[in-house]
Design a protein around this motif. Structure first.
Motif, mmCIF file in Angstrom:
data_model
loop_
_atom_site.group_PDB
_atom_site.id
_atom_site.type_symbol
_atom_site.label_atom_id
_atom_site.label_comp_id
_atom_site.label_asym_id
_atom_site.label_seq_id
_atom_site.Cartn_x
_atom_site.Cartn_y
_atom_site.Cartn_z
ATOM 1 N N TYR A 171 0.847 -1.185 0.000
ATOM 2 C CA TYR A 171 0.000 0.000 0.000
ATOM 3 C C TYR A 171 0.886 1.240 0.000
ATOM 4 N N ARG A 172 0.537 2.130 -0.903
ATOM 5 C CA ARG A 172 1.267 3.399 -0.935
ATOM 6 C C ARG A 172 0.333 4.501 -0.452
ATOM 7 N N HIS A 173 0.749 5.181 0.598
ATOM 8 C CA HIS A 173 -0.037 6.317 1.059
ATOM 9 C C HIS A 173 0.643 7.581 0.553
ATOM 10 N N ARG A 174 -0.120 8.382 -0.162
ATOM 11 C CA ARG A 174 0.471 9.589 -0.731
ATOM 12 C C ARG A 174 -0.569 10.691 -0.709
ATOM 13 N N LYS A 175 -0.153 11.844 -0.262
ATOM 14 C CA LYS A 175 -1.091 12.950 -0.178
ATOM 15 C C LYS A 175 -0.324 14.230 -0.469
#
Ligand SMILES: Nc1nc2c(ncn2[C@@H]2O[C@H](COP(=O)(O)OP(=O)(O)O)[C@@H](O)[C@H]2O)c(=O)[nH]1
Ligand SMILES: [Mg+2]
Length: 718
Positions: free
Chosen positions: A486-490
């Motif tokens: 999972y890649r969390h990017r914001k």
């Protein structure tokens, strides 16, 4: 009232099935001792013992009541107990402080469930019993049958001291084979005429007398020798033998009464005074640290508090037994459990709600005091430097659980306070706030017991409460290996968030080898373990967190954040929101951003990767399984087994024990709802059971489907 010395005190408790006549018997004993000047009766709700509102409404004892009477220069302390097993919380303290039990039989019914249960409780405390066959004036009373039933239950230990001459409606005569006299009462009972035994009864009386002499002699070698020399024993020698036999529970003397008409009461009290042990004759009491404290006026003052209750107009009343020394008005004592000081401002001898002030009480006596600061049942108070603390009485484990809530939310806090107060008065109510289930649970001894608690809320506290089914503390786990990344990017204006985590999760088993290679979708993947963190989960089971990161793709400083994210999901499993357990997580890959990576990014990446993997890993619901032990009379075995099978029970074994069949089974908690009520109705109250948490096991497929559906429904509602 004079100060009674230890050898002038007798402590008895009155036991037996509900309706046997215990409360009525106690009333007559108080009357004969001059403590009350007219006898009340249970139906008119004016007995000294059943003075609580709930008891008057039920027409039945609910609490143990402390009373006393005076007879032939002795003080007899009496604790009247409730007969229903649901109220065993009143029987246990009574047995722990009394020296002798009076086991009351209803001569119409003989040995009843409550008779057997009372004996079992007395046996646990090694207390001697005197059998009192009551209701002899009833047209259907049957003394012979009562004795036959008693023989089946108690073997050849019946030491018949009295038998009725004319049981039934006109009952007024009994033969006493210890005194070898016939007792005859007038219509109001009281003091009997002591007559010679009529010729027609002589053979029978002599047979019982000889039997009694032999039983008395059997308990002592010296008496046995005397018996062989003289061919008999005199009354004093017999009393000595009977006392020894009683103390070892080798014999149970049998008396005859009609409590409602005060017949046979004085002679019974005379026997208690002359034969039942005084407190000083009992074994010393052991303290928590193994000291032995003789029940004697010599030595420091120590008192054991066995009951508290809040009473009208006076507030909290503390009931105690003086174990050693002398308790005097105005004394300062230490409460060992709390290391606090308490002043004894007043001492009372109690007869139900009537209290008589006394200046002091010596070792062995039972009384009450008021206005203590903070003393609960099971506390010991003693002289400042005496350091005496008696072990707490063990109450039986709960057998019935319900959830409760206040109908009006505004009453929640008050409800909590009153629940706590009821627990203080009856320690067999256990109150638990379950954070997990978000419910307040009340554990008790049966449905009747729990309904009595509601009675207090309805009638005394006047707060509307509602019972609900207790929720079941399910768990979730996985059954196969799964992978997720999972890649969390914001990106929001200035600095962003970035974190990427790759993980494998698998079912954890104790002793499994360290991870070296995984096969995911047919592809082999080698990993090398850098470190392991084992989390012992507060709700049972483990989470094992393996760091297999190579080449520093995620800095070690972010690992705790990943674990934190995973734990958030462990606390709220994806299937039903229950706690998850027994999972091993390996993080083996990931990515960082030189500027945007921070703790929150990795927490969210870890949490989402875990959640995705969990859903692919054959997630299963686990349910709590209890070890259940049922003692059931042989003739009810089939019904009880059938019922257990309907509850998905796994029968582990069956054995015979003391006239009962013992069934040992593993049963899911979900299926144990209201078991005590069903068991009791299937066996007419003749069975007993215990339950104890054993393990968590996977639920069957159909149960899982049902639970998922129920959970889904609650989710859309919210
Ligand atoms: N006829 C008769 N009635 C009795 C006798 N003893 C008690 N009772 C009645 O039986 C009922 C139950 O008595 P109670 O003392 O409450 O029994 P407990 O449950 O053992 O305390 C009451 O209505 C009493 O009045 C007795 O010896 N003869
Ligand atoms: Mg009663």
């Amino acid at each position: 009232m004079k100060v009674y010395q230890t050898n002038e005190i007798r402590n008895i408790t009155v036991l037996g099935n509900s309706g046997a006549g215990k409360t009525t018997l106690v009333e007559a004993m108080l009357f004969e001792g001059g403590i009350i000047n007219r006898r009340g009766d249970v139906k008119s709700k004016n007995t000294a013992s059943d003075y609580n509102l709930v008891e008057q409404e039920y027409g039945n004892s609910v609490h143990e009541t402390v009373l006393y009477t005076e007879f032939e220069g002795c003080k007899i302390n009496i604790i009247d107990t409730p007969g229903m097993d649901d109220f065993v919380g009143g029987v246990i303290p009574a047995l722990s402080v009394a020296a002798t039990g009076l086991l009351v039989f209803n001569a119409v019914n003989g040995v009843e469930v409550g008779t057997e249960i009372a004996n079992r409780n007395a046996e646990k405390f090694h207390k001697p019993l005197i059998f009192v066959v009551n209701h002899l004036d009833h047209e259907n009373s049957n003394w012979e049958n009562t004795m036959e039933m008693a023989k089946t239950t108690f073997g050849n230990k019946l030491a018949i001291v009295q038998y009725p001459v004319n049981p039934g409606l006109g009952y007024n005569k009994a033969i006493d084979v210890l005194k070898m006299k016939m007792l005859q009462w007038g219509p109001n009972g009281g003091k009997p005429e002591m007559l010679d035994i009529p010729a027609s009864e002589m053979d029978k009386a002599e047979e019982y007398h000889n039997n009694l002499v032999e039983m008395a002699a059997e308990n002592d070698e010296a008496l046995m020798e005397l018996f062989f020399e003289q061919g008999s024993l005199n009354e004093d020698e017999m009393k000595k033998g009977l006392k020894l036999g009683m103390l070892s529970r080798g014999l149970f003397p049998v008396f005859c009464t009609c409590a409602a008409k005060d017949m046979g009461i004085r002679r019974l009290m005379d026997f208690i005074v002359n034969v039942a042990p005084d407190p000083g004759e009992l074994a010393p009491v052991e303290t928590v640290d193994g000291k032995l404290i003789p029940i004697s006026v010599k030595g420091p003052t120590s008192i054991y508090c066995f009951k508290t209750s809040l009473e009208q107009h006076v507030g909290e009343v503390t009931y105690f037994k003086v174990i050693s020394g002398t308790l005097k008005e105005g004394m300062d004592l230490t409460n060992m459990a709390k290391n606090s000081k308490e002043r004894i401002s007043q001492i009372f001898a109690v007869a139900g709600k009537t209290r008589t002030k006394v200046a002091e009480m010596v070792a062995g006596d039972i009384g009450a005091t008021v206005k203590l600061k903070d003393v609960k049942h099971n506390n010991t108070l003693c002289d400042k430097d005496a350091e005496i603390e008696f072990p707490p009485i063990q109450f039986p484990a709960p057998r019935y659980t319900t959830a409760v809530k206040a109908v009006n939310e505004a009453d929640e806090e008050k409800m909590g306070e009153f629940l706590h107060r009821l627990h203080e008065e009856d320690p067999t109510y256990l109150i638990e706030y379950s954070k997990e289930l978000k419910q307040i649970l009340i554990h008790g001894q049966g449905e009747y017991h729990i309904n009595t608690l509601k009675w207090y809320f309805d009638n005394v506290f006047k707060i509307d409460i509602q019972f609900l089914n207790p929720k079941i503390p399910y768990r979730e786990t996985i059954t196969r290996i799964a992978q997720a990344d999972y890649r969390h990017r914001k990106q929001s204006g200035g600095s962003g968030q970035f974190g990427e985590v790759h993980m494998v999760i698998e079912p954890f088993e104790e002793g499994m080898p360290a991870p070296t290679m995984f096969v995911i979708d047919g592809k082999e993947m080698k990993v090398s373990l850098r470190g392991t963190e084992v989390v012992e989960l507060p709700w049972g089971g483990k989470l094992v967190f393996c760091n297999c990161i190579v080449g520093g793709s995620i800095d070690a400083r972010f690992h705790p954040a990943i674990l934190k994210g995973i734990m958030e999901k462990m606390e709220e499993g994806p299937l039903t929101g229950s706690y998850a357990r027994d999972i091993r997580v390996c993080i083996y890959e990931g990515k960082m951003h030189p500027v945007d990576s921070n703790e929150i990014s990795f927490r969210l990446a870890g949490r989402n990767a875990f959640s995705q993997a969990f859903k692919k890993a054959g997630a299963k619901i686990l349910e709590p399984i209890y070890d259940v032990e049922v003692l059931v009379p042989g003739d009810r075995m089939g019904d009880v087994m059938g019922d257990l099978q309907n509850r998905r029970a796994l029968i582990m074994g069956m054995t015979s024990e003391k006239g009962f069949e013992k069934i040992v089974a593993k049963v899911p908690l979900k299926e144990m709802n209201k078991y005590s009520t069903t068991l009791s109705s299937v066996t007419q109250g003749r069975a007993m059971f215990k339950m104890k948490f054993a393990s968590y096991e996977k639920v069957p497929a159909e149960v899982q489907d049902e639970l998922l559906k129920t959970y889904a429904a609650t989710q859309t509602e919210e």
